[in-house]
Each structure stands twice: as structure tokens, then as C-alpha cells.
Design a protein around this motif. Structure first.
Motif, PDB file in Angstrom:
ATOM      1  N   LEU A 202      -2.348  -7.692  -4.438  1.00 18.97           N
ATOM      2  CA  LEU A 202      -1.215  -6.780  -4.341  1.00 18.97           C
ATOM      3  C   LEU A 202      -1.619  -5.473  -5.011  1.00 18.97           C
ATOM      4  CD1 LEU A 202       1.841  -9.069  -5.158  1.00 18.97           C
ATOM      5  CD2 LEU A 202       1.020  -8.307  -2.912  1.00 18.97           C
ATOM      6  N   ARG A 203      -1.253  -4.381  -4.396  1.00 13.34           N
ATOM      7  CA  ARG A 203      -1.728  -3.079  -4.864  1.00 13.34           C
ATOM      8  C   ARG A 203      -1.244  -2.754  -6.271  1.00 13.34           C
ATOM      9  NH1 ARG A 203      -2.680   2.108  -1.142  1.00 13.34           N
ATOM     10  NH2 ARG A 203      -3.132   3.640  -2.755  1.00 13.34           N
ATOM     11  N   SER A 204      -0.066  -3.214  -6.593  1.00 12.49           N
ATOM     12  CA  SER A 204       0.479  -3.013  -7.945  1.00 12.49           C
ATOM     13  C   SER A 204       1.591  -4.025  -8.160  1.00 12.49           C
ATOM     14  CB  SER A 204       1.026  -1.580  -8.118  1.00 12.49           C
ATOM     15  OG  SER A 204       2.061  -1.325  -7.187  1.00 12.49           O
ATOM     16  N   ALA A 205       2.019  -4.164  -9.394  1.00 14.45           N
ATOM     17  CA  ALA A 205       3.066  -5.123  -9.723  1.00 14.45           C
ATOM     18  C   ALA A 205       4.342  -4.800  -8.955  1.00 14.45           C
ATOM     19  CB  ALA A 205       3.340  -5.109 -11.225  1.00 14.45           C
ATOM     20  N   GLY A 206       4.901  -5.785  -8.282  1.00 13.74           N
ATOM     21  CA  GLY A 206       6.137  -5.602  -7.537  1.00 13.74           C
ATOM     22  C   GLY A 206       5.972  -4.963  -6.179  1.00 13.74           C
ATOM     23  N   SER A 207       4.745  -4.628  -5.801  1.00 13.38           N
ATOM     24  CA  SER A 207       4.497  -3.969  -4.529  1.00 13.38           C
ATOM     25  C   SER A 207       4.268  -4.985  -3.418  1.00 13.38           C
ATOM     26  CB  SER A 207       3.269  -3.059  -4.645  1.00 13.38           C
ATOM     27  OG  SER A 207       2.921  -2.514  -3.388  1.00 13.38           O
ATOM     28  N   ASN A 208       4.607  -4.600  -2.197  1.00 13.16           N
ATOM     29  CA  ASN A 208       4.268  -5.401  -1.020  1.00 13.16           C
ATOM     30  C   ASN A 208       2.978  -4.930  -0.372  1.00 13.16           C
ATOM     31  OD1 ASN A 208       6.310  -7.381  -0.844  1.00 13.16           O
ATOM     32  ND2 ASN A 208       7.758  -5.833  -0.112  1.00 13.16           N
ATOM     33  N   ASP A 209       2.445  -3.799  -0.837  1.00 17.10           N
ATOM     34  CA  ASP A 209       1.194  -3.285  -0.291  1.00 17.10           C
ATOM     35  C   ASP A 209       0.023  -4.119  -0.803  1.00 17.10           C
ATOM     36  OD1 ASP A 209       2.511  -1.338   1.092  1.00 17.10           O
ATOM     37  OD2 ASP A 209       2.059   0.282  -0.303  1.00 17.10           O
ATOM     38  N   VAL A 210      -1.017  -4.197   0.013  1.00 14.99           N
ATOM     39  CA  VAL A 210      -2.163  -5.069  -0.243  1.00 14.99           C
ATOM     40  C   VAL A 210      -3.443  -4.250  -0.173  1.00 14.99           C
ATOM     41  CG1 VAL A 210      -3.500  -7.022   0.708  1.00 14.99           C
ATOM     42  CG2 VAL A 210      -0.988  -7.130   0.637  1.00 14.99           C
ATOM     43  N   ILE A 211      -4.429  -4.614  -0.975  1.00 17.90           N
ATOM     44  CA  ILE A 211      -5.765  -4.037  -0.844  1.00 17.90           C
ATOM     45  C   ILE A 211      -6.779  -5.167  -0.693  1.00 17.90           C
ATOM     46  CG2 ILE A 211      -5.250  -1.960  -2.208  1.00 17.90           C
ATOM     47  CD1 ILE A 211      -6.992  -3.422  -4.467  1.00 17.90           C
ATOM     48  N   ALA A 212      -7.911  -4.823  -0.098  1.00 16.46           N
ATOM     49  CA  ALA A 212      -9.044  -5.753   0.007  1.00 16.46           C
ATOM     50  C   ALA A 212     -10.209  -5.144  -0.764  1.00 16.46           C
ATOM     51  CB  ALA A 212      -9.419  -5.976   1.466  1.00 16.46           C
TER      52      ALA A 212
ATOM     53  N   THR B 126      -1.409   1.151   6.601  1.00 17.45           N
ATOM     54  CA  THR B 126      -1.501   0.677   5.231  1.00 17.45           C
ATOM     55  C   THR B 126      -1.326  -0.831   5.202  1.00 17.45           C
ATOM     56  OG1 THR B 126      -0.634   2.761   4.344  1.00 17.45           O
ATOM     57  CG2 THR B 126      -0.464   0.808   2.936  1.00 17.45           C
ATOM     58  N   LEU B 127      -2.221  -1.521   4.525  1.00 20.44           N
ATOM     59  CA  LEU B 127      -2.136  -2.977   4.427  1.00 20.44           C
ATOM     60  C   LEU B 127      -0.927  -3.393   3.600  1.00 20.44           C
ATOM     61  CD1 LEU B 127      -5.885  -3.858   3.701  1.00 20.44           C
ATOM     62  CD2 LEU B 127      -4.667  -4.155   5.862  1.00 20.44           C
ATOM     63  N   ASN B 128      -0.205  -4.409   4.079  1.00 23.80           N
ATOM     64  CA  ASN B 128       0.898  -4.971   3.308  1.00 23.80           C
ATOM     65  C   ASN B 128       0.989  -6.462   3.579  1.00 23.80           C
ATOM     66  OD1 ASN B 128       2.561  -5.369   5.699  1.00 23.80           O
ATOM     67  ND2 ASN B 128       2.973  -3.165   5.658  1.00 23.80           N
ATOM     68  N   ARG B 129       1.934  -7.109   2.920  1.00 23.38           N
ATOM     69  CA  ARG B 129       2.057  -8.564   3.059  1.00 23.38           C
ATOM     70  C   ARG B 129       2.272  -8.996   4.503  1.00 23.38           C
ATOM     71  NH1 ARG B 129       3.158 -12.019  -1.234  1.00 23.38           N
ATOM     72  NH2 ARG B 129       3.487 -11.091  -3.297  1.00 23.38           N
TER      73      ARG B 129
END
Length: 478
Positions: free
Chosen positions: A124-134, A163-166
């Protein structure tokens, strides 16, 4: 229709991170496409599934008495399993699975897949975020990803402009073959998008699991280092042992150079063929030879007496090999670098060598797979499916099989969000191993940086390896 299981021990026999594969387990049937969905056609495949499962499945006594053979084969296979539940069934099955194409599976088990040539962790990109990174963990030499300039530590935040997300990361990363990767970078522990884009097209590519070897000299310490990413003996289509031979050559060099400490990097190794696991263990183990037991198998109560009667007790034993390249005589201990992607045959190395030498693990807790499965395929080609039911539990020579929750590290250290190249003495896990070997006088200890991001998975979970392999010179017909 009576079940006929033909175990061709002259073929590859493998224990996967997700299972263990047996090539010639077959049943005479009509030709069935893996995409069938009519009840009659499903029943043909499901008869084949059920009869084989009743014979070889480790929990065969738990298979339901009443089954619905009108289900599609995938759903039918799942309905037979004794599923894991942390509270109700802590001894249950977490690993059995089925594939529509046995042909694709066998290629993947040998490290050949359609791939960009890189593996990555997902966060997860940051706490509480739905965005994702690889975040890229390693890139295969000669692969499309390497040719595009992608390297370990690179962070992918966008794919094909999205943008990547869940919700979309699985389809964007796993369902495409042409990628436009938008990169991000770390700044003060935050992920910041950049304008850098790397274009990559996936291709069918053979991975060489022997990734890197190095030697570090620190005073009287000559330290061998090996990064090994899957237990595979040879490329797909080969009946040889090219990759195992490559390991033999590395240890021959280690021995010639007087290596007296060894760091085995299995942090990204989900498993592999048992023969390759036994080969590597035989190159490392202290005082081991072909008379010593590497591990023992426990099969179900249906097959055990039949196997015992036909082959004797040795059938259930995997012994070490007598290897001239073995460096165990110069080693007092073994260091293994681990993460939660370290599984199956990798854990077998740890468990199998524990009775013979101290094994010190550095990293995070391993995956926890002390059971093996077989991929059952119809070698007549009439049924296209391949399934991998768990069929045995493994024990070392002292009867230990106590790692279903993984091996907790001797020294707990996690990979940071800012990654150094593998083999670099500043890379956090290797740096810690060098410090443990040489102490303050011989190595500068890096500062352990915690990764602030929440992990949600890894591309390594999709590898069809965790495979372990036996080669038998005889056939078993039941």
C-alpha cells in the motif's frame, strides 16, 4: 471405472511451494477440453480427479462422501479439500491446487513463463491508502525488464497510464503483456511519482535460478555468498541437470578458494525440485554423504503400506549425495537469508541441515510449508488438466517437522524501502550476515531501516515453483 495410478519414478517428481509434481499419474478417459462446462463432460474430468484424490491425497479420509460431479473441475477439486482454518482446522490444507493446462504448468515448474523478467513486492502506498506500488526485487539478466533499464529497488506506481490501486493492480500487472511502467521514488519515506516511464513487453523467458555468487575476504574469513531463486535442475525441455551442475561448479570454486563461511540467500526462493534441494544440501552439509538422511516423507494410510511392501522403507527417505565439491568440512555453521517468500524446498534446506550443523537465519519469518504435493497429469493427453494435491508431510533425520508457521529468524531484520543491489556489502541482509561472521573488527554494520509500508503480496507468489523433485529409476503401479 477403476482408478489406475501409474507413478513413473523415472520422470520428474517434485515438491512445490504450492505443491509437488508427479508427471505420469493417469487414467484412461475420453479427450476433454479444459474449458468444458457441460455436466456430462465435467463428470469425466471429475471422475478422474476424485479417483486420484481418493488414492493419493494426504487427507484422503477427509474427502466428503457425497460430491457434486456436475461442478466445473476447478470448483469440484476445491470441494474435495480439507481446508485450513486457523481455529477449526489448523492441520488443514493451504496448498493443494489445480490448473487447466498441465503443459503450461510443467513449463512454469522449470522456470519458463511469459514474463517481463522481474519479481516485485506489492505495498500500500501509504497508511490508509488504497493506492498500491510494486517494488522491484530482482531483474533477470537478458530479460525484457533488464533491457528496458529496470533495476532492483525501482518503484512502479502506474501501469499503462493508470495509478495502481487495490481494485486494478492485479489486472494491470498480471493480465497484460505490454506495459508502460510509470516509476516513482522514495523521498523522506514518502513515495513520489516521477516522469520516468519504462516500456516493456513480456515474452516467453527461461529463468536461470542461479542468480549470483560472490566471495568476500575479511581477515581469515573467506565468505561465500550465493543468491539462489528457485530449485530447478535444468531449463524446460531438458532432461539434464544444467543448473545443478552450475551449482556444483560454484562450490568447486568455493572449495578451491578455501571458503570457511557461507551465506545462502534464499529470501526470494519459493521452492523447487527435491533433487536440486538435496544437491545443494549435499554441497553444504557438514559430515554428510549418501548414507545420511536428508528428510523423510509421511504419506497417507492408504498408500503407505502399499509403498512399504513394494519398495521398502527407503522409499520414504531422501538421502544426501556424496559430493566431491562439498565444503561442509570447512564450515562451522550456515547463514541463510530469509523472508516470507522463502518456502518449501528452501525451508527443507534449513530443516534438513539442522541436525548436521548450526543454521542461523537472518531476515523475517519464512512461509511455513512442511508438506508436499504432486501434480497429477494424464500423460495420454486425453485430459488437459493438471492438479497438485498435497500427498505427504516431511521430517528431517531427527523427526522434526515443526515449521508449519515458518522458521522465525535467528536475527530479525527486514528489507527497507530503499534497496541496495544484491551482493553489495551495504545491502542490509548481507551486511548483517557479514557483521555476524566478522564482528565489529571485520565489517561495518549498517543501520536497520524499517519499511513503513504495508505489504499486500508479491509476484513471487505466482511462480509455479516451490517445486521439489525426485528422480526414481523404477515405476510404481497401483
Amino acid at each position: 471405472m477403476k482408478t489406475r495410478v501409474n507413478f513413473d519414478w523415472g520422470s520428474w517428481y517434485l515438491l512445490l511451494a504450492a505443491g509437488l509434481w508427479l508427471m505420469s499419474c493417469k487414467k484412461e478417459t475420453d479427450v476433454v477440453s479444459p474449458s468444458t462446462d457441460t455436466s456430462a463432460e465435467n463428470k469425466v474430468v471429475n471422475d478422474w480427479i476424485l479417483e486420484n484424490m481418493q488414492e493419493v491425497y494426504y487427507w484422503n479420509t477427509k474427502i466428503p462422501a457425497n460430491t457434486d460431479k456436475t461442478l466445473k473441475p476447478g470448483a469440484f477439486f476445491e470441494s474435495l479439500l480439507y481446508p485450513y482454518d486457523a481455529t477449526l482446522r489448523p492441520d488443514g490444507d493451504r496448498f493443494s491446487w489445480i490448473e487447466e493446462s498441465a503443459e503450461d504448468l510443467t513449463a512454469a515448474l522449470s522456470g519458463e513463463t511469459r514474463t517481463t523478467g522481474m519479481e516485485y513486492n506489492l505495498y500500500l502506498r501509504s497508511a490508509g491508502s488504497n493506492d498500491v506500488i510494486a517494488q522491484v526485487l530482482y531483474v533477470l539478466p537478458g530479460s525484457p525488464a533488464e533491457k528496458a533499464g529496470i533495476k532492483r529497488g525501482d518503484i512502479i506506481s502506474k501501469v499503462n497510464g493508470q495509478t495502481l490501486n487495490r481494485s486494478n493492480y492485479a489486472s494491470l500487472l498480471f493480465d497484460n503483456t505490454t506495459f508502460s511502467f510509470g516509476l516513482a521514488q522514495v523521498s523522506n519515506q514518502l513515495i513520489i511519482d516521477t516522469d520516468v516511464i519504462k516500456s516493456v513487453t513480456a515474452t516467453v523467458f527461461q529463468e536461470n535460478p542461479v542468480f549470483l555468487d560472490s566471495v568476500y575476504v575479511r581477515g581469515d574469513k573467506k565468505i561465500g555468498y550465493l543468491v539462489y531463486n528457485q530449485f530447478v535442475p535444468a531449463p524446460n525441455g531438458s532432461n539434464g541437470s544444467e543448473y545443478d551442475n552450475q551449482l556444483d561448479q560454484i562450490f568447486s570454486r568455493f572449495k578451491a578458494q578455501g571458503i570457511n563461511e557461507l551465506v545462502l540467500d534464499l529470501r526470494y526462493n519459493p521452492g523447487g525440485y527435491t533433487a536440486s534441494s538435496a544437491n545443494l544440501a549435499s554441497l553444504i552439509g557438514k559430515g554428510v554423504d549418501a548414507s545420511k538422511v536428508y528428510f523423510r516423507e509421511e504419506w497417507n494410510t492408504t498408500l503407505t503400506p502399499l509403498l512399504q511392501k513394494q519398495y521398502g522403507s527407503d522409499f520414504f527417505l531422501q538421502r544426501f549425495m556424496s559430493k566431491s565439491q562439498n565444503i561442509g568440512g570447512n564450515l562451522q555453521r550456515l547463514y541463510v537469508l530469509t523472508t516470507d517468500r522463502t518456502a518449501s524446498a528452501s525451508e527443507l534446506i534449513i530443516n534438513g541441515l539442522r541436525p548436521y550443523m548450526p543454521v542461523i537465519t537472518i531476515g523475517t519469518t519464512t512461509y511455513g510449508k512442511n508438506v508436499g504435493s504432486i501434480t497429477i497429469t494424464d500423460d495420454t493427453g486425453k485430459i488437459k488438466w493438471g492438479m497438485q494435491p498435497i500427498v505427504f508431510k516431511s521430517y528431517n533425520s531427527q523427526g522434526q517437522s515443526d515449521y508449519s508457521a515458518g522458521f522465525k529468524p535467528t536475527i530479525d531484520i527486514e528489507e527497507p524501502i530503499s534497496l541496495q543491489p544484491l551482493g553489495d556489502v551495504k545491502e542490509v541482509m548481507l551486511n548483517e550476515a557479514l557483521y555476524q561472521i566478522t564482528g565489529n573488527a571485520g565489517a561495518r554494520r549498517g543501520v536497520g531501516e524499517k519499511n513503513p509500508l504495508s505489504s499486500i503480496g508479491s509476484s513471487i507468489q505466482r511462480k509455479a515453483g516451490g517445486s521439489n523433485m525426485f528422480i526414481r529409476s523404477r515405476k510404481l503401479s497401483l
